[in-house]
Structures are given as C-alpha cells and as structure tokens.
Write an enzyme that holds these catalytic residues in place. Structure first.
Site, PDB file in Angstrom:
ATOM      1  N   HIS A 178      -8.316  -3.474  -1.987  1.00 29.79           N
ATOM      2  CA  HIS A 178      -7.095  -2.891  -1.423  1.00 29.79           C
ATOM      3  C   HIS A 178      -6.804  -3.464  -0.038  1.00 29.79           C
ATOM      4  O   HIS A 178      -5.653  -3.480   0.395  1.00 29.79           O
ATOM      5  CB  HIS A 178      -7.235  -1.365  -1.334  1.00 29.79           C
ATOM      6  CG  HIS A 178      -5.939  -0.661  -1.108  1.00 29.79           C
ATOM      7  ND1 HIS A 178      -5.044  -0.375  -2.123  1.00 29.79           N
ATOM      8  CD2 HIS A 178      -5.364  -0.194   0.030  1.00 29.79           C
ATOM      9  CE1 HIS A 178      -3.993   0.237  -1.623  1.00 29.79           C
ATOM     10  NE2 HIS A 178      -4.160   0.361  -0.315  1.00 29.79           N
TER      11      HIS A 178
ATOM     12  N   SER B  78       0.813  -1.211   0.000  1.00 25.97           N
ATOM     13  CA  SER B  78       0.000   0.000   0.000  1.00 25.97           C
ATOM     14  C   SER B  78       0.855   1.273   0.000  1.00 25.97           C
ATOM     15  O   SER B  78       1.684   1.467  -0.880  1.00 25.97           O
ATOM     16  CB  SER B  78      -0.964  -0.037   1.191  1.00 25.97           C
ATOM     17  OG  SER B  78      -1.891   1.016   1.143  1.00 25.97           O
TER      18      SER B  78
ATOM     19  N   ASP C  92      -9.438  -3.467  -6.476  1.00 26.26           N
ATOM     20  CA  ASP C  92      -8.858  -2.340  -5.741  1.00 26.26           C
ATOM     21  C   ASP C  92      -9.416  -1.029  -6.288  1.00 26.26           C
ATOM     22  O   ASP C  92      -9.165  -0.663  -7.436  1.00 26.26           O
ATOM     23  CB  ASP C  92      -7.335  -2.366  -5.884  1.00 26.26           C
ATOM     24  CG  ASP C  92      -6.631  -1.385  -4.963  1.00 26.26           C
ATOM     25  OD1 ASP C  92      -7.304  -0.496  -4.410  1.00 26.26           O
ATOM     26  OD2 ASP C  92      -5.404  -1.516  -4.796  1.00 26.26           O
TER      27      ASP C  92
END
Length: 305
Positions: free
Chosen positions: A241, A114, A211
């Site tokens: 995500h 991330s 995502d």
C-alpha cells in the site's frame, strides 16, 4: 539544467478564514500537447510535495498539473488532522475542482491515491471529469481502517471510542471521524459501489499485489458494478500500500500512472504507450525546490506549520 523552482503556489480562501494551498506545475516546454489538465489528490497523511516526482513525470509528458493539501490534514492548508473527516476531504477536492473551472480549465483528469481515491469515487458522478486514475484506492473504508489500525473501531459505540486514532503516527479525532463515516455513509463497500455504478467517467484503477489494506477482489467488484464498462484494473507488481516504500516501487508507480494518463487523454484504457521519462537529476531538483518552497510558505505563516 535550471535549478529554478517551476512550481507556482496558489492560495484559495474558503469558509471561516481558512485557506487551501494549491501547487501548479506547467507542462514542460516543447512537450507534446495534451487535452487534459491533471489534478492530483494525495493519499492520507501525504502532502502534495510528496507527489513532486509524479508531477514532473506528467509535466515532462505535456500535462498541466495541479496538486493541493486538504483542509484539516497534513500539509500547508488550514486546520489540524485531529479534525479531519472524509467529508472534509470531499469538500476540499470539490473546492479545488471548481476553482479550476472558474479559471477556465477544461478536461480535468483526476489522479487519487489511497484514502483520497474513496473521496474520488464519492464524487465521480457529480464532477465532469475527463477520466479518473486511482492507485491503491480504498473501496471498503471500514475494512481498510481495521487493517491499518489493528482494530475495528467503527464497531464501538461513540462513547467508548478512544480520544484519538493513531494512523501512521498521526492522531485522528476518533469521534468526529467516526460520526462522519456513519452520517454520510463512507464506511461500507456497498456505499462505494452505489456511488460509482452510474458513472460514465473512464476509470483506471491500480492495485498493489502486496497491499494488505485493500482487497483486490473488492476493487474488481467495484469495477464490475460500473455499468458503462469504461474501466480497467492494473496491478503494481511488487508494491504494498506504501507506493514510496523504495525507489523501484516508486518509479513503477510514476511510470504506470503517467502511461495511464497519456492513454486516457487519448481516449484509451490500454497503457502500453510511449512516454518520456525525466532523469534523476531533474526529479531531485524538483523535490529539493519544493521543500524550499514549502519551508518558505511555512515561515510566512508559522501557525500552518
């Protein structure tokens, strides 16, 4: 099976009396030996103990694994998240990397998720990494923040920003974060492309097909800008995500990243490799033991909790 905690805790003193906490997971006995040591950089609002399962997978397959909590972030290290900036994340990563080097650690492979992946892209040409693996890695920070926060706060003048930005229940100090984004050019896709273009570090990037925060086509664009061509993209099917949204997604993440690490340790970008999977009991024991370790450390220093 032993219930003893195998995680080794380290504390790195840094400037102004601050400390970075690092956890070490040695390779399992009788596991196949590996050339690389793994450093894991957790995603935003994720602590290093959230990656206990991944550390177990990697350790089971012969890797020596280190994790850390960034300064001014959630977790054990010094500071509060309302003072976090991307540059703080970068400095924390570099501090741990250089500490590993002073210990004589060679062939460091970095795994970053991330927001920490954006930090990894920033430093990929500055650190001597064996390889880089990213998962749902942010490449266009401004766009991701707009998706996550519901508004493009980077479009506002500094004096019109709210005091805090609420990110997954955590309060980011808006002014310090936004100023840092602009002053150090963290915010755009182009800034990421510039940082990775000349790297020779082999890179595998995992995107998630559901995502909403990272555009897969922008990850493709980033990889296309890497002149060495030593890079490949894979998709984590069924994932958003949030790589820990359910056990199926989480297991796929662990398996995929472990296979990528094994492949890249052997000089390949093809992740169709054999690997050893730890059993559920082993993962549960590791997770419980690390929660106890975290609680014990926090009890010795209540101000860090």
């Amino acid at each position: 099976m032993s219930n003893q905690c195998k995680t080794i805790a380290h504390v790195l003193p840094v400037n102004n009396g601050q400390e970075i906490h690092v956890w070490e997971t040695p390779p399992k006995e009788n596991a196949p030996s590996k050339n690389s040591t793994i450093l894991i950089a957790s995603g935003f609002a994720r602590r290093m103990d959230h990656f206990a399962g991944l550390a177990e997978y990697l350790s089971e397959n012969g890797f020596h694994v280190f994790r850390y909590d960034s300064l001014h972030h959630v977790g054990l290290s010094s500071g509060s998240i309302d003072e976090f900036t991307m540059t703080t994340g970068k400095n924390s990563l570099c501090t741990v990397y250089h500490w590993l080097q002073t210990k004589g650690t060679q062939n460091i492979g970095l795994i970053a998720a991330s927001l920490s992946a954006r930090v990894a892209y920033e430093v990929i040409s500055d650190l001597e990494l064996s390889f880089l693996i990213t998962a749902v890695g942010v490449v266009n920070l401004r766009d991701t923040l707009e998706k996550a926060l519901g508004f493009d706060y980077l479009s506002l003048p500094i004096n019109e920003l709210p005091n805090d930005l609420d990110f997954e229940g955590h309060k980011l100090g808006s002014e310090v974060f936004v100023r840092d984004c602009f002053e150090h050019h963290w915010d755009t896709l182009d800034s990421t492309l510039d940082k990775v273009a000349n790297t020779s570090v082999p890179l595998i990037a995992f995107t998630a097909n559901n995502d909403d925060w990272v555009k897969q086509e922008e990850v493709y664009d980033m990889l296309a800008h890497i002149r060495s061509g030593h890079c490949k993209l894979y998709s984590l099917l069924g994932s958003s995500h949030d790589l820990g949204e359910n056990l199926v997604v989480l297991r796929n993440f662990y398996q995929s990243v472990t296979k990528a690490a094994i492949a890249m340790d052997g000089g390949s970008l093809e992740i169709d490799v054999d690997f050893i999977e730890p059993d559920f009991e082993q993962l549960t024991i590791a997770t419980v033991n690390e929660r106890r370790l975290k609680a014990e450390i926090e009890s010795r220093a209540p101000e860090m909790a």
